[in-house]
Scaffold this motif. Structure first.
Motif, PDB file in Angstrom:
ATOM      1  N   ALA A 190      -0.584   4.771 -12.206  1.00  0.00           N
ATOM      2  CA  ALA A 190      -1.042   4.456 -10.850  1.00  0.00           C
ATOM      3  C   ALA A 190      -2.411   3.788 -10.896  1.00  0.00           C
ATOM      4  O   ALA A 190      -3.261   4.138 -11.727  1.00  0.00           O
ATOM      5  CB  ALA A 190      -1.108   5.719 -10.004  1.00  0.00           C
ATOM      6  N   PRO A 191      -2.658   2.827 -10.018  1.00  0.00           N
ATOM      7  CA  PRO A 191      -4.001   2.232  -9.950  1.00  0.00           C
ATOM      8  C   PRO A 191      -5.004   3.238  -9.420  1.00  0.00           C
ATOM      9  O   PRO A 191      -4.634   4.305  -8.916  1.00  0.00           O
ATOM     10  CB  PRO A 191      -3.807   1.063  -8.978  1.00  0.00           C
ATOM     11  CG  PRO A 191      -2.650   1.470  -8.138  1.00  0.00           C
ATOM     12  CD  PRO A 191      -1.737   2.260  -9.027  1.00  0.00           C
ATOM     13  N   ALA A 192      -6.269   2.902  -9.506  1.00  0.00           N
ATOM     14  CA  ALA A 192      -7.314   3.798  -8.996  1.00  0.00           C
ATOM     15  C   ALA A 192      -7.117   4.009  -7.498  1.00  0.00           C
ATOM     16  O   ALA A 192      -6.910   3.047  -6.755  1.00  0.00           O
ATOM     17  CB  ALA A 192      -8.695   3.211  -9.270  1.00  0.00           C
ATOM     18  N   PRO A 193      -7.169   5.245  -7.032  1.00  0.00           N
ATOM     19  CA  PRO A 193      -6.970   5.489  -5.597  1.00  0.00           C
ATOM     20  C   PRO A 193      -8.160   5.026  -4.777  1.00  0.00           C
ATOM     21  O   PRO A 193      -9.301   5.047  -5.228  1.00  0.00           O
ATOM     22  CB  PRO A 193      -6.814   7.018  -5.528  1.00  0.00           C
ATOM     23  CG  PRO A 193      -7.581   7.524  -6.715  1.00  0.00           C
ATOM     24  CD  PRO A 193      -7.396   6.490  -7.786  1.00  0.00           C
ATOM     25  N   GLY A 194      -7.883   4.604  -3.553  1.00  0.00           N
ATOM     26  CA  GLY A 194      -8.926   4.275  -2.596  1.00  0.00           C
ATOM     27  C   GLY A 194      -8.901   5.269  -1.456  1.00  0.00           C
ATOM     28  O   GLY A 194      -7.925   5.986  -1.244  1.00  0.00           O
ATOM     29  N   SER A 195      -9.975   5.326  -0.693  1.00  0.00           N
ATOM     30  CA  SER A 195     -10.092   6.260   0.421  1.00  0.00           C
ATOM     31  C   SER A 195      -9.532   5.644   1.700  1.00  0.00           C
ATOM     32  O   SER A 195      -9.995   4.595   2.153  1.00  0.00           O
ATOM     33  CB  SER A 195     -11.553   6.643   0.627  1.00  0.00           C
ATOM     34  OG  SER A 195     -11.720   7.348   1.845  1.00  0.00           O
ATOM     35  N   TYR A 250      -2.943   3.593  -2.630  1.00  0.00           N
ATOM     36  CA  TYR A 250      -2.811   2.889  -3.904  1.00  0.00           C
ATOM     37  C   TYR A 250      -2.312   1.478  -3.598  1.00  0.00           C
ATOM     38  O   TYR A 250      -1.324   1.303  -2.879  1.00  0.00           O
ATOM     39  CB  TYR A 250      -1.827   3.617  -4.823  1.00  0.00           C
ATOM     40  CG  TYR A 250      -2.243   5.039  -5.109  1.00  0.00           C
ATOM     41  CD1 TYR A 250      -3.007   5.348  -6.230  1.00  0.00           C
ATOM     42  CD2 TYR A 250      -1.887   6.072  -4.244  1.00  0.00           C
ATOM     43  CE1 TYR A 250      -3.402   6.651  -6.489  1.00  0.00           C
ATOM     44  CE2 TYR A 250      -2.285   7.374  -4.487  1.00  0.00           C
ATOM     45  CZ  TYR A 250      -3.041   7.661  -5.612  1.00  0.00           C
ATOM     46  OH  TYR A 250      -3.437   8.951  -5.856  1.00  0.00           O
ATOM     47  N   HIS A 251      -3.009   0.491  -4.121  1.00  0.00           N
ATOM     48  CA  HIS A 251      -2.717  -0.899  -3.769  1.00  0.00           C
ATOM     49  C   HIS A 251      -2.019  -1.606  -4.927  1.00  0.00           C
ATOM     50  O   HIS A 251      -2.432  -1.507  -6.085  1.00  0.00           O
ATOM     51  CB  HIS A 251      -4.009  -1.647  -3.430  1.00  0.00           C
ATOM     52  CG  HIS A 251      -3.799  -3.087  -3.115  1.00  0.00           C
ATOM     53  ND1 HIS A 251      -4.241  -4.107  -3.935  1.00  0.00           N
ATOM     54  CD2 HIS A 251      -3.161  -3.687  -2.072  1.00  0.00           C
ATOM     55  CE1 HIS A 251      -3.895  -5.259  -3.410  1.00  0.00           C
ATOM     56  NE2 HIS A 251      -3.246  -5.041  -2.283  1.00  0.00           N
ATOM     57  N   TYR A 252      -0.931  -2.309  -4.588  1.00  0.00           N
ATOM     58  CA  TYR A 252      -0.201  -3.131  -5.545  1.00  0.00           C
ATOM     59  C   TYR A 252      -0.089  -4.547  -4.980  1.00  0.00           C
ATOM     60  O   TYR A 252      -0.039  -4.738  -3.755  1.00  0.00           O
ATOM     61  CB  TYR A 252       1.204  -2.570  -5.796  1.00  0.00           C
ATOM     62  CG  TYR A 252       1.207  -1.221  -6.472  1.00  0.00           C
ATOM     63  CD1 TYR A 252       1.252  -1.105  -7.851  1.00  0.00           C
ATOM     64  CD2 TYR A 252       1.157  -0.051  -5.714  1.00  0.00           C
ATOM     65  CE1 TYR A 252       1.258   0.136  -8.472  1.00  0.00           C
ATOM     66  CE2 TYR A 252       1.163   1.193  -6.320  1.00  0.00           C
ATOM     67  CZ  TYR A 252       1.212   1.278  -7.700  1.00  0.00           C
ATOM     68  OH  TYR A 252       1.208   2.506  -8.306  1.00  0.00           O
ATOM     69  N   LYS A 253      -0.005  -5.524  -5.871  1.00  0.00           N
ATOM     70  CA  LYS A 253       0.114  -6.913  -5.449  1.00  0.00           C
ATOM     71  C   LYS A 253       1.416  -7.133  -4.683  1.00  0.00           C
ATOM     72  O   LYS A 253       1.462  -7.836  -3.685  1.00  0.00           O
ATOM     73  CB  LYS A 253       0.042  -7.840  -6.662  1.00  0.00           C
ATOM     74  CG  LYS A 253       0.129  -9.323  -6.321  1.00  0.00           C
ATOM     75  CD  LYS A 253      -0.066 -10.165  -7.571  1.00  0.00           C
ATOM     76  CE  LYS A 253       1.045  -9.941  -8.591  1.00  0.00           C
ATOM     77  NZ  LYS A 253       0.907 -10.830  -9.767  1.00  0.00           N
ATOM     78  N   TYR A 266       0.840  -1.189   0.000  1.00  0.00           N
ATOM     79  CA  TYR A 266       0.000   0.000   0.000  1.00  0.00           C
ATOM     80  C   TYR A 266       0.883   1.250   0.000  1.00  0.00           C
ATOM     81  O   TYR A 266       1.815   1.359   0.804  1.00  0.00           O
ATOM     82  CB  TYR A 266      -0.913   0.034   1.228  1.00  0.00           C
ATOM     83  CG  TYR A 266      -1.937  -1.071   1.262  1.00  0.00           C
ATOM     84  CD1 TYR A 266      -3.215  -0.878   0.741  1.00  0.00           C
ATOM     85  CD2 TYR A 266      -1.617  -2.318   1.800  1.00  0.00           C
ATOM     86  CE1 TYR A 266      -4.160  -1.898   0.767  1.00  0.00           C
ATOM     87  CE2 TYR A 266      -2.555  -3.341   1.835  1.00  0.00           C
ATOM     88  CZ  TYR A 266      -3.819  -3.127   1.311  1.00  0.00           C
ATOM     89  OH  TYR A 266      -4.754  -4.131   1.342  1.00  0.00           O
ATOM     90  N   ILE A 267       0.585   2.166  -0.911  1.00  0.00           N
ATOM     91  CA  ILE A 267       1.239   3.476  -0.966  1.00  0.00           C
ATOM     92  C   ILE A 267       0.214   4.504  -0.506  1.00  0.00           C
ATOM     93  O   ILE A 267      -0.917   4.542  -1.009  1.00  0.00           O
ATOM     94  CB  ILE A 267       1.707   3.810  -2.390  1.00  0.00           C
ATOM     95  CG1 ILE A 267       2.763   2.802  -2.866  1.00  0.00           C
ATOM     96  CG2 ILE A 267       2.244   5.233  -2.472  1.00  0.00           C
ATOM     97  CD1 ILE A 267       4.088   2.914  -2.172  1.00  0.00           C
ATOM     98  N   PHE A 268       0.603   5.374   0.430  1.00  0.00           N
ATOM     99  CA  PHE A 268      -0.314   6.364   0.990  1.00  0.00           C
ATOM    100  C   PHE A 268       0.115   7.774   0.600  1.00  0.00           C
ATOM    101  O   PHE A 268       1.291   8.125   0.728  1.00  0.00           O
ATOM    102  CB  PHE A 268      -0.359   6.255   2.520  1.00  0.00           C
ATOM    103  CG  PHE A 268      -0.795   4.902   3.013  1.00  0.00           C
ATOM    104  CD1 PHE A 268      -2.144   4.598   3.147  1.00  0.00           C
ATOM    105  CD2 PHE A 268       0.144   3.937   3.342  1.00  0.00           C
ATOM    106  CE1 PHE A 268      -2.551   3.354   3.600  1.00  0.00           C
ATOM    107  CE2 PHE A 268      -0.258   2.686   3.794  1.00  0.00           C
ATOM    108  CZ  PHE A 268      -1.596   2.391   3.922  1.00  0.00           C
ATOM    109  N   HIS A 269      -0.858   8.558   0.149  1.00  0.00           N
ATOM    110  CA  HIS A 269      -0.604   9.967  -0.169  1.00  0.00           C
ATOM    111  C   HIS A 269      -1.876  10.761   0.043  1.00  0.00           C
ATOM    112  O   HIS A 269      -2.915  10.449  -0.537  1.00  0.00           O
ATOM    113  CB  HIS A 269      -0.135  10.135  -1.612  1.00  0.00           C
ATOM    114  CG  HIS A 269       0.052  11.572  -2.005  1.00  0.00           C
ATOM    115  ND1 HIS A 269      -0.453  12.113  -3.160  1.00  0.00           N
ATOM    116  CD2 HIS A 269       0.671  12.598  -1.359  1.00  0.00           C
ATOM    117  CE1 HIS A 269      -0.152  13.391  -3.222  1.00  0.00           C
ATOM    118  NE2 HIS A 269       0.528  13.709  -2.139  1.00  0.00           N
ATOM    119  N   GLY A 270      -1.784  11.789   0.907  1.00  0.00           N
ATOM    120  CA  GLY A 270      -2.968  12.586   1.186  1.00  0.00           C
ATOM    121  C   GLY A 270      -4.065  11.712   1.763  1.00  0.00           C
ATOM    122  O   GLY A 270      -3.820  10.872   2.633  1.00  0.00           O
ATOM    123  N   PRO A 271      -5.298  11.843   1.297  1.00  0.00           N
ATOM    124  CA  PRO A 271      -6.393  11.030   1.818  1.00  0.00           C
ATOM    125  C   PRO A 271      -6.553   9.694   1.092  1.00  0.00           C
ATOM    126  O   PRO A 271      -7.500   8.967   1.350  1.00  0.00           O
ATOM    127  CB  PRO A 271      -7.612  11.922   1.564  1.00  0.00           C
ATOM    128  CG  PRO A 271      -7.265  12.649   0.308  1.00  0.00           C
ATOM    129  CD  PRO A 271      -5.773  12.887   0.368  1.00  0.00           C
TER     130      PRO A 271
END
Length: 387
Positions: free
Chosen positions: A374-379, A360-363, A352-357
């Motif tokens: 970048a993959p679609a961002p999650g909250s 981004y998830h990678y296998k 998991y990469i975290f930025h702001g709110p």
């Protein structure tokens, strides 16, 4: 394997607690939201500009009496809660907007000591005890040789805090240190860690850089950020309805947004323990802990954050893999597509990469290194904080 797992989680926790991450321009909702009677611009019935709106200030300075002045457009506010005034009513012959301002400090030249200087375009005005100083306005190039026009900010630096009595002038990413007693008198620096300053001020022997409505403290010699994160000017420097600090702490939108896990303010670090709890760190307060996800024991992902580990923008966007048995770097640094990262975390579900709110998830790390988009961002608030 247990030892490696504990080592990883311990290192992540130590990393998150030992570094401070400044919040940069463009980060999401970093001023925070204030649920405690926020200031409503419609409350302004005077028709005059309101210091409590979010525009920030174009220049800030102390005058020769020690009264703080805040400049924006054609207006100036004096003191912690003074009313709106026109600049030309306070400073004869001068109209806004003001680019930069400072109060001079020079005990060896009493006639110049405590004068204030205000910059606009290519000209500089000087005042003492509220009256114009003879010979001003003058071109900046004559009054301060080597200093450019159209400045962003200025702040005086006292001898002992700087090598000699000096003035720091800011323009874009450049800082011009004006020290008339040194050779050369002007030294040009680039303080990328500090970022742009739209105003600057020295207050109680500390130095502050303002960028819009936010401010951060910095070292006037090195440009190092000394604040763990920018704070909102309206919570500390001016009195505004629904905001404050100290005894009015619950009105402090900055602090309350740090404490509120659902505020969408960025987190400084994430980690997880052997009890399958994820810990989110923000602002030096006790960590939030939420989802039950097991700790991953294969690798420790470190993000190269420019020269210092607390700077959140890297021109080369690199990661390092660390072997936890030797605690040494494994292989060469690799480039990734994310230009800004607050934190990263591995677990059995991936990386998991975290930025702001957002996250981004990678296998796995291989997928991150191979990614061109970048993959679609999650909250973060929704997925990790159950908001």
């Amino acid at each position: 394997m247990m030892r490696v797992t504990i080592t990883l989680c311990s290192l992540l926790c130590l990393l998150s607690l030992s570094t401070a991450y400044p919040i940069l321009k463009g980060r999401h909702n970093d001023t925070g939201s204030n649920p405690f009677s926020p200031h409503d611009p419609s409350d302004n019935v005077t028709g005059m500009p309101d210091r409590c709106t979010g525009e920030g200030f174009g220049a800030i300075m102390l005058d020769d009496r020690g009264v703080m002045h805040y400049f924006r457009g054609d207006s100036v506010w004096m003191g912690f809660q003074g009313p709106t005034q026109r600049i030309n009513e306070t400073f004869q012959g001068l109209t806004g907007p003001i680019d930069a301002a400072f109060r001079n400090h020079n005990h060896e030249h009493p006639l110049e000591h405590q004068r204030v200087y205000l910059f606009k375009g290519s000209q500089v005005w000087s005042y003492f005890e509220g009256k114009p100083v003879s010979g001003y306005p003058r071109p900046i190039s004559e009054a301060f040789p080597g200093i450019p026009d159209d400045l962003d900010a200025a702040v005086e630096c006292h001898k002992g805090e700087c090598r000699t009595d000096s003035v720091l002038f800011f323009k874009g990413e450049k800082v011009y240190v004006y020290s008339p007693k040194e050779d050369p008198a002007v030294k040009q620096k680039t303080w990328t860690n500090l970022g742009p300053c739209t105003a600057g001020v020295r207050w109680m022997e500390k130095y502050f850089c303002f960028n819009g409505i936010n401010f951060t403290r910095f070292d006037p010699v090195t440009g190092e950020r000394l604040s763990p994160r920018p704070l909102d000017t309206r919570d500390y420097f001016v009195r505004c309805p629904g905001r404050g600090h100290a005894h009015t702490v619950r009105q402090n939108a900055t602090l309350m947004s740090i404490k509120n896990r659902c505020s969408n303010r960025s987190f400084e670090a994430f980690s997880s323990d052997d009890n399958s709890k994820i810990y989110a760190f923000r602002g030096g307060i006790l960590p939030f802990f939420r989802k039950s996800l097991s700790c991953f024991s294969r690798c420790l992902l470190l993000y190269r954050l420019s020269v210092r580990p607390n700077f959140l923008s890297s021109p080369d966007n690199k990661i390092f893999l660390v072997d936890l048995n030797t605690r040494k770097q494994s292989g060469e640094a690799r480039t990734i597509i994310h230009s800004e990262v607050d934190s990263a975390m591995c677990n059995v579900h991936g990386l998991y990469i975290f930025h702001g709110p957002s996250y981004y998830h990678y296998k796995d790390v291989k997928e991150l290194l191979a990614a061109t988009k970048a993959p679609a961002p999650g909250s973060i608030a929704t997925y990790f904080m159950d908001c």
